[in-house]
Design a protein around this motif. Sequence first.
Motif, mmCIF file in Angstrom:
data_model
loop_
_atom_site.group_PDB
_atom_site.id
_atom_site.type_symbol
_atom_site.label_atom_id
_atom_site.label_comp_id
_atom_site.label_asym_id
_atom_site.label_seq_id
_atom_site.Cartn_x
_atom_site.Cartn_y
_atom_site.Cartn_z
ATOM 1 N N LYS A 196 -2.861 0.925 -3.497
ATOM 2 C CA LYS A 196 -1.400 0.625 -3.851
ATOM 3 C C LYS A 196 -0.449 1.840 -4.544
ATOM 4 O O LYS A 196 0.437 2.695 -4.360
ATOM 5 N N ASP A 197 -1.973 1.925 -5.042
ATOM 6 C CA ASP A 197 -1.399 3.523 -5.954
ATOM 7 C C ASP A 197 -2.036 3.879 -6.901
ATOM 8 O O ASP A 197 -3.407 3.031 -6.380
ATOM 9 N N LEU A 198 -2.338 4.810 -7.758
ATOM 10 C CA LEU A 198 -3.151 5.419 -8.112
ATOM 11 C C LEU A 198 -4.440 4.742 -9.402
ATOM 12 O O LEU A 198 -5.258 4.741 -9.359
ATOM 13 N N THR A 199 -4.034 3.746 -9.888
ATOM 14 C CA THR A 199 -4.461 2.628 -10.552
ATOM 15 C C THR A 199 -5.007 1.813 -9.683
ATOM 16 O O THR A 199 -6.683 1.186 -10.748
ATOM 17 N N VAL A 220 0.889 -1.608 0.085
ATOM 18 C CA VAL A 220 -0.051 0.474 0.002
ATOM 19 C C VAL A 220 0.773 0.861 -0.370
ATOM 20 O O VAL A 220 1.847 1.437 0.792
ATOM 21 N N ALA A 221 0.751 2.121 -0.921
ATOM 22 C CA ALA A 221 1.631 3.478 -0.812
ATOM 23 C C ALA A 221 3.040 3.542 -0.997
ATOM 24 O O ALA A 221 3.771 4.450 0.146
ATOM 25 N N GLY A 222 3.206 2.677 -1.652
ATOM 26 C CA GLY A 222 4.376 2.045 -1.608
ATOM 27 C C GLY A 222 5.528 1.741 -0.382
ATOM 28 O O GLY A 222 6.648 0.953 0.099
ATOM 29 N N GLY A 223 4.363 0.986 0.359
ATOM 30 C CA GLY A 223 5.419 0.015 1.547
ATOM 31 C C GLY A 223 4.683 -1.326 2.156
ATOM 32 O O GLY A 223 3.317 -1.477 0.587
ATOM 33 N N SER A 255 -2.625 12.849 -2.182
ATOM 34 C CA SER A 255 -1.440 12.270 -1.559
ATOM 35 C C SER A 255 -1.086 10.925 -0.966
ATOM 36 O O SER A 255 -2.880 9.673 -0.739
ATOM 37 N N LYS A 256 -0.120 10.980 0.496
ATOM 38 C CA LYS A 256 -0.304 8.674 0.711
ATOM 39 C C LYS A 256 -0.797 9.237 1.611
ATOM 40 O O LYS A 256 -1.566 8.112 1.796
ATOM 41 N N ALA A 311 -9.317 13.403 -7.523
ATOM 42 C CA ALA A 311 -9.183 12.200 -7.113
ATOM 43 C C ALA A 311 -8.576 11.916 -9.006
ATOM 44 O O ALA A 311 -7.723 11.291 -9.479
ATOM 45 N N TYR A 312 -9.954 11.844 -9.152
ATOM 46 C CA TYR A 312 -9.677 11.495 -10.622
ATOM 47 C C TYR A 312 -9.265 12.212 -11.597
ATOM 48 O O TYR A 312 -9.053 11.748 -12.995
#
Length: 228
Positions: free
Chosen positions: A210-213, A111-114, A200-201, A151-152
């Motif tokens: 995990k990311d915006l995808t 999630v979010a780089g971690g 933001s994170k 967000a979009y």
Amino acid sequence: MNDESVDNKSDVALDEAALNEEASRELEAMVAAESPATESEASEEAGPYVVQNAAERIAIIEALIFVSEEPLSVKTMAEVLREDREVVEAAVVELANEFNGRNGGLQLREVAGGWQFATRPEYHEHVRAYLKSRPSAKLSIASLETLAVIAYKQPVTVPEILEIRGVQSPSAIKTLLDKKLIVAKGRKETVGRPMMYGTSKDFLMQFGLKDLTELPSMEDFRDLAGGS
């Protein structure tokens, strides 16, 4: 509150954060110069704890992820364990496979780089029902709609949000900034150079992305009101 005042406050916040970070680095250097490492500290540096085996490595990683308030990166875990990143990354993947294989109420996911423990999607309705039963500072409909637009459509400016929503949104944007769900992304090179905003994170963490995808549906945005 007009658009210009929101932009000015954002600039001040960014300037203060940059100055605080610079001051922190300067003070750390001064403290280090005045306080040389003690004999015990030097001894610790010379002889760090060595992980005994693969099972212990996985157990330590599980403990680190559990106590971390934010998603814990492999880089940070490798630094704590003083081991190669590739070794730690393989251990994290093994832990995730073992932990998620038990099919319990929690799962270990990126999630979010971690890495972070999270509830399983199939139990989200029960978790949401519980979170909505707790007294909390909920987001207004205006803030939720504004967050969805950002967000979009990110990076997006205040005038662009106005065009999409059809109403002014400075106060809603300010609320989202205060809650750290969005961040300023710099100024757009156009007339007036308006500030651009993006998620933001903390936003990724709030939704367990995990990311915006992996952006959630509009229904999930409404559910944010029950857990913010």
